[in-house]
Design a protein around this motif. Structure first.
Motif, PDB file in Angstrom:
ATOM      1  N   UNK A 273       0.867  -1.178   0.000  1.00 44.91           N
ATOM      2  CA  UNK A 273       0.000   0.000   0.000  1.00 44.91           C
ATOM      3  C   UNK A 273       0.899   1.221   0.000  1.00 44.91           C
ATOM      4  N   UNK A 274       0.616   2.177  -0.877  1.00 49.94           N
ATOM      5  CA  UNK A 274       1.469   3.367  -0.952  1.00 49.94           C
ATOM      6  C   UNK A 274       0.616   4.623  -1.102  1.00 49.94           C
ATOM      7  N   UNK A 275       0.887   5.616  -0.250  1.00 52.79           N
ATOM      8  CA  UNK A 275       0.378   6.966  -0.448  1.00 52.79           C
ATOM      9  C   UNK A 275       1.562   7.799  -0.930  1.00 52.79           C
ATOM     10  N   UNK A 276       1.556   8.174  -2.200  1.00 46.28           N
ATOM     11  CA  UNK A 276       2.709   8.880  -2.778  1.00 46.28           C
ATOM     12  C   UNK A 276       2.733  10.363  -2.458  1.00 46.28           C
ATOM     13  N   UNK A 277       1.608  10.907  -2.005  1.00 48.36           N
ATOM     14  CA  UNK A 277       1.579  12.314  -1.596  1.00 48.36           C
ATOM     15  C   UNK A 277       0.663  12.440  -0.392  1.00 48.36           C
ATOM     16  N   UNK A 278       1.271  12.412   0.780  1.00 42.44           N
ATOM     17  CA  UNK A 278       0.506  12.660   1.997  1.00 42.44           C
ATOM     18  C   UNK A 278       0.749  14.118   2.390  1.00 42.44           C
ATOM     19  N   UNK A 279      -0.327  14.927   2.439  1.00 42.21           N
ATOM     20  CA  UNK A 279      -0.166  16.374   2.636  1.00 42.21           C
ATOM     21  C   UNK A 279      -0.178  16.736   4.117  1.00 42.21           C
ATOM     22  N   UNK A 280       0.950  17.211   4.648  1.00 39.97           N
ATOM     23  CA  UNK A 280       1.008  17.632   6.058  1.00 39.97           C
ATOM     24  C   UNK A 280       0.674  19.111   6.200  1.00 39.97           C
ATOM     25  N   UNK A 281       0.435  19.768   5.089  1.00 45.05           N
ATOM     26  CA  UNK A 281       0.130  21.202   5.050  1.00 45.05           C
ATOM     27  C   UNK A 281      -0.464  21.442   3.682  1.00 45.05           C
ATOM     28  N   UNK A 282      -0.313  22.648   3.175  1.00 41.82           N
ATOM     29  CA  UNK A 282      -0.873  22.931   1.855  1.00 41.82           C
ATOM     30  C   UNK A 282      -0.176  24.136   1.246  1.00 41.82           C
ATOM     31  N   UNK A 283      -0.353  24.286  -0.068  1.00 40.92           N
ATOM     32  CA  UNK A 283       0.271  25.399  -0.771  1.00 40.92           C
ATOM     33  C   UNK A 283      -0.563  26.675  -0.608  1.00 40.92           C
ATOM     34  N   UNK A 284       0.026  27.793  -1.017  1.00 37.07           N
ATOM     35  CA  UNK A 284      -0.660  29.073  -0.846  1.00 37.07           C
ATOM     36  C   UNK A 284      -0.657  29.888  -2.131  1.00 37.07           C
ATOM     37  N   UNK A 285      -1.669  30.746  -2.224  1.00 40.41           N
ATOM     38  CA  UNK A 285      -1.814  31.619  -3.392  1.00 40.41           C
ATOM     39  C   UNK A 285      -1.797  33.076  -2.955  1.00 40.41           C
ATOM     40  N   UNK A 307       0.240   1.769  10.725  1.00 43.68           N
ATOM     41  CA  UNK A 307      -0.377   0.547  11.260  1.00 43.68           C
ATOM     42  C   UNK A 307      -0.801  -0.414  10.156  1.00 43.68           C
ATOM     43  N   UNK A 308      -1.072   0.132   8.982  1.00 40.78           N
ATOM     44  CA  UNK A 308      -1.447  -0.733   7.855  1.00 40.78           C
ATOM     45  C   UNK A 308      -0.216  -1.206   7.089  1.00 40.78           C
ATOM     46  N   UNK A 309       0.969  -0.931   7.607  1.00 41.23           N
ATOM     47  CA  UNK A 309       2.235  -1.303   6.970  1.00 41.23           C
ATOM     48  C   UNK A 309       2.417  -0.620   5.615  1.00 41.23           C
ATOM     49  N   UNK A 310       1.741   0.504   5.431  1.00 39.65           N
ATOM     50  CA  UNK A 310       1.854   1.202   4.150  1.00 39.65           C
ATOM     51  C   UNK A 310       3.185   1.938   4.057  1.00 39.65           C
ATOM     52  N   UNK A 311       3.631   2.147   2.833  1.00 47.10           N
ATOM     53  CA  UNK A 311       4.722   3.081   2.568  1.00 47.10           C
ATOM     54  C   UNK A 311       4.066   4.420   2.256  1.00 47.10           C
ATOM     55  N   UNK A 312       4.713   5.504   2.651  1.00 45.28           N
ATOM     56  CA  UNK A 312       4.131   6.786   2.267  1.00 45.28           C
ATOM     57  C   UNK A 312       5.184   7.871   2.144  1.00 45.28           C
ATOM     58  N   UNK A 313       4.812   8.869   1.351  1.00 42.00           N
ATOM     59  CA  UNK A 313       5.665  10.025   1.114  1.00 42.00           C
ATOM     60  C   UNK A 313       4.939  11.282   1.576  1.00 42.00           C
ATOM     61  N   UNK A 314       5.600  12.057   2.419  1.00 36.43           N
ATOM     62  CA  UNK A 314       5.015  13.295   2.922  1.00 36.43           C
ATOM     63  C   UNK A 314       5.309  14.416   1.926  1.00 36.43           C
ATOM     64  N   UNK A 315       4.257  14.939   1.333  1.00 37.26           N
ATOM     65  CA  UNK A 315       4.408  16.012   0.334  1.00 37.26           C
ATOM     66  C   UNK A 315       3.885  17.306   0.927  1.00 37.26           C
ATOM     67  N   UNK A 316       4.705  18.262   1.312  1.00 35.11           N
ATOM     68  CA  UNK A 316       6.158  18.299   1.293  1.00 35.11           C
ATOM     69  C   UNK A 316       6.684  18.020   2.715  1.00 35.11           C
TER      70      UNK A 316
END
Ligand SMILES: *[C@@H]1O[C@H](CO)[C@@H](O)[C@H](O)[C@H]1NC(C)=O
Ligand SMILES: *[C@@H]1O[C@H](CO)[C@@H](O)[C@H](O)[C@H]1NC(C)=O
Ligand SMILES: *[C@@H]1O[C@H](CO)[C@@H](O)[C@H](O)[C@H]1NC(C)=O
Ligand SMILES: *[C@@H]1O[C@H](CO)[C@@H](O)[C@H](O)[C@H]1NC(C)=O
Ligand SMILES: *[C@@H]1O[C@H](CO)[C@@H](O)[C@H](O)[C@H]1NC(C)=O
Ligand SMILES: *[C@@H]1O[C@H](CO)[C@@H](O)[C@H](O)[C@H]1NC(C)=O
Length: 658
Positions: A273-285, A307-316
């Motif tokens: 299981x992979x979340x390739x973009x986990x958003x810990x914040x957000x962009x601004x305009x 807990x689900x043994x997933x791999x994930x990437x925190x974007x950004x």
């Protein structure tokens, strides 16, 4: 049996030609193999990745090399490592590497080999997202602007052969440069993404297969290929392609079990299981409220994924800055748009200036629980200095310096030409014509399809602003036959999501009371951009301000300041309106304090000369806060001020959180 026999044959071959023959199938661990040089492999296994044959889960963070000076890369990687990450994810930003056709740049600020090698030195693996489209809130989502002038019927992000021709040429240039840095070849790169959230906009199978096959051909068969799409069936169906791992993306507070088990599992039945973009914040305009996401929700959602043994990437994990003209824009209805701020802080765990946040510490506490051993010491935040006020002197208007700044101009044409046709990637073009007829009083000046913002002048006197962002396409003017009409048009950043064929400049006609104006001259304005491996300040000298009108025209201002110890700092622009700022010739990007919410621009200490005189220059587009004697200033402060109030739009929250 067949396979085992083949492996046996391979081993015999290896025994006699051990040096040259790479072994492919790492799954077959035999006694004989253990006597061979260690085989590095990275593959998709059941419910996990397999690294050198062992179950593996990556915990990754996004950090884009072009958003931080290379001098700081190692520090950022060490901070990521100390938080408990084992992987860094980055895009390749095509547009910065091939700014004009066949003109390549892989040096200095965009030295990707140095970036990957530094990551590896710091103990991080790399998830590569070559694109070619990347979004990333950069100009045109990373595609080079010149694609828009190559062939006006080219269908970007499809299997249109006109488009694939340039993608093919780019991939064959860049991927061989990093082929030896894949994991199997001894480097850090474990996987490569095909396109980018493609299912939001398309489903062209020929295009996806083309990218898949080309990536595999150029990076070798030992790399894991994957797609990333939003966590809804239709998006995943549009974006995924056979022979690659299907991954999804979603942010803090989202329904983790739903996104992984109900959506991703439908298309990825037993891989990791992979979340390739986990958003810990957000962009601004620009013009929208500053967005933050609280650490409690971030840590809770991360824990659910762990807990689900997933791999994930925190974007950004580290957002950084949009230097120069790097920032893109997002679309609004009816050809409207909102430009992305210079800061790409993202409310990420590591701040734009490399500082550790509460969010970082809380995430580290969580990752510590899942780490086999104690995490290493956390490198400190860099010290900041408030260098104080720098007095600026007027050094002449845009009109004074037009010959220097537009050496190629003017270009004459019956109707206005786009930036793309003028080969002007970014910044500004000054459009000029003579008004041929007498007009009513008042009369209506209208611009059909203005991309994106124009200061309007009659005989060099500023008379108003037209703006796509503010949805102002026409204005009253009082004009006479023979007067010179000029529009200084600003590209606020090409759109980076949805339909991305966002040409810049005056794209339709300029009319007065419905009469289209002809016989135009265009002056492309040549300002430094990013990357810039040889920054040079403008050579403009101080001038006397003869009248206040001069301060209300686009003009340059310059100051010098002594720095004893070069440290990170922030520039604050009280009283200034909108423009670009250059530190020792480096284009830091747009300042726009009257728009907000960003009030300060981050200045990395490495941009300053230590124990020496530094130069600060502003190109103020609208109006300077200088009184009669040219006395005005900007201030260096020691903290960012990103969350100023905005006047015309309230904040929008991360739409992908749930
Ligand atoms: C432009 O692209 C279209 C669509 O691929 C193609 O049919 C046409 O031949 C191209 N024109 C040129 C001049 O390359
Ligand atoms: C999350 O999704 C699961 C599975 O689809 C569902 O059972 C659960 O109710 C959802 N949780 C929330 C808070 O919506
Ligand atoms: C996660 O992996 C561990 C160790 O292999 C295993 O015991 C556990 O059941 C897995 N959890 C899930 C939800 O798959
Ligand atoms: C602009 O005006 C000219 C002259 O009136 C006309 O020929 C041309 O078609 C117009 N351009 C557009 C894009 O409508
Ligand atoms: C003027 O230009 C507009 C579009 O920019 C076009 O719709 C209109 O037809 C033009 N008028 C004339 C008289 O050509
Ligand atoms: C901006 O952030 C600072 C520091 O977190 C906070 O004190 C201040 O209230 C915020 N201002 C606005 C307008 O949100």
């Amino acid at each position: 049996m067949m396979l085992l026999a083949l492996v046996g044959l391979t081993l015999i071959a290896v025994a006699s030609e051990a040096v040259i023959l790479p072994i492919r199938h790492a799954k077959f661990h035999t006694a004989e193999q253990s006597t061979l040089p260690a085989k590095r492999s990275f593959e998709v296994g059941k419910d996990c990745f397999l690294k050198d044959g062992q179950p593996f889960r990556y915990i990754s963070g996004s950090f884009h090399y072009w958003r931080q000076p290379p001098e700081y890369w190692e520090d950022t990687f060490m901070k990521m490592r100390a938080a408990g990450l084992n992987t860094v994810q980055t895009y390749l930003n095509w547009n910065l590497h091939e700014p004009e056709p066949l003109q390549y740049n892989f040096d200095g600020e965009v030295d990707i080999r140095r970036y990957f090698q530094t990551a590896q030195k710091c103990g991080l693996l790399v998830v590569l997202r070559p694109g070619p489209f990347i979004d990333a809130e950069v100009d045109m989502g990373g595609l080079p602007y010149w694609l828009l002038r190559m062939n006006s019927s080219m269908q970007l992000r499809t299997s249109d052969p006109s488009y694939l021709h340039y993608v093919d040429r780019w991939y064959r240039k860049v991927l061989p440069l990093i082929h030896d840095l894949t994991y199997a070849n001894g480097g850090p790169i474990i996987s490569a993404q095909i396109e980018n959230e493609y299912g939001w906009v398309g489903s062209d199978l020929v295009y996806k297969e083309f990218l898949r096959d080309l990536t595999k051909e150029l990076l070798g068969p030992d790399i894991v290929l994957f797609t990333t799409d939003g966590p809804v069936d239709s998006a995943v169906v549009g974006g995924r392609v056979d022979g690659t791992l299907t991954t999804v993306d979603f942010g803090a507070g989202a329904n983790v079990t739903h996104n992984f088990l109900d959506v991703e599992r439908k298309f990825n039945s037993d891989g990791p299981l992979v979340n390739s973009e986990f958003y810990p914040g957000w962009l601004d305009h620009w013009g929208e409220g500053w967005i933050t996401v609280d650490w409690e929700t971030v840590v809770m959602t991360m824990q659910q994924m762990l807990q689900l043994n997933a791999s994930f990437n925190t974007y950004m994990f580290y957002g950084g800055s949009n230097f120069g003209f790097v920032a893109g824009s997002n679309t609004q209805d009816n050809d409207g748009m909102v430009p992305v701020t210079q800061s790409y802080d993202y409310d990420a765990p590591i701040s734009e200036a490399g500082d550790l946040t509460v969010k970082y510490m809380k995430i580290r506490e969580l990752f510590q629980k899942y780490s086999p051993g104690p995490l290493g010491p956390v490198p400190p935040s860099r010290p900041k200095t408030a260098y104080g006020k720098v007095h600026l002197q007027y050094t002449g208007s845009l009109f004074d310096h037009l010959e220097t700044l537009s050496a190629e101009g003017p270009v004459s044409s019956p109707l206005p030409l786009s930036f793309e046709v003028l080969k002007q990637a970014y910044g500004f073009v000054l459009y000029r014509t003579q008004i041929p007829f007498n007009t009513r009083d008042p009369s209506k000046l209208a611009v059909d399809t203005l991309h994106d913002r124009a200061v309007v002048f009659l005989d060099r006197k500023p008379v108003g602003i037209l703006s796509r962002t503010a949805v102002v396409h026409s204005m009253d003017i009082y004009a006479e036959a023979g007067q010179t009409l000029e529009l200084l048009v600003q590209n606020e950043g090409r759109v980076c999501s949805g339909p991305i064929n966002d040409m810049k400049g005056i794209l339709g006609n300029v009319s007065i009371d419905g009469n289209n104006l002809t016989d135009w001259q265009a002056f492309p304005i040549n300002l430094p951009g990013f990357p810039d491996n040889d920054p040079q300040p403008f050579a403009f000298k101080a001038r006397k301000v003869r009248s206040d009108v001069e301060l209300k025209r686009p003009a340059f201002y310059r100051g010098e300041f002594y720095v004893e110890v070069a440290q990170d700092t922030f520039l604050q622009f009280d009283g200034w309106r909108q423009g670009y700022v250059f530190v020792n010739g480096r284009n830091l990007g747009r300042y726009w304090p009257v728009q907000g919410p960003q009030k300060t621009l981050y200045v990395p200490g490495v941009f300053l000369f230590e124990d020496g005189i530094n130069t600060l220059e502003l190109f103020e587009v609208e109006s300077a806060p200088c009184r009669h004697h040219g006395q005005c200033f900007v201030s260096f402060v020691d903290q960012p001020y990103l969350n100023g109030t905005v006047t015309f739009r309230s904040g929008t929250r991360n739409p992908f959180a749930v």
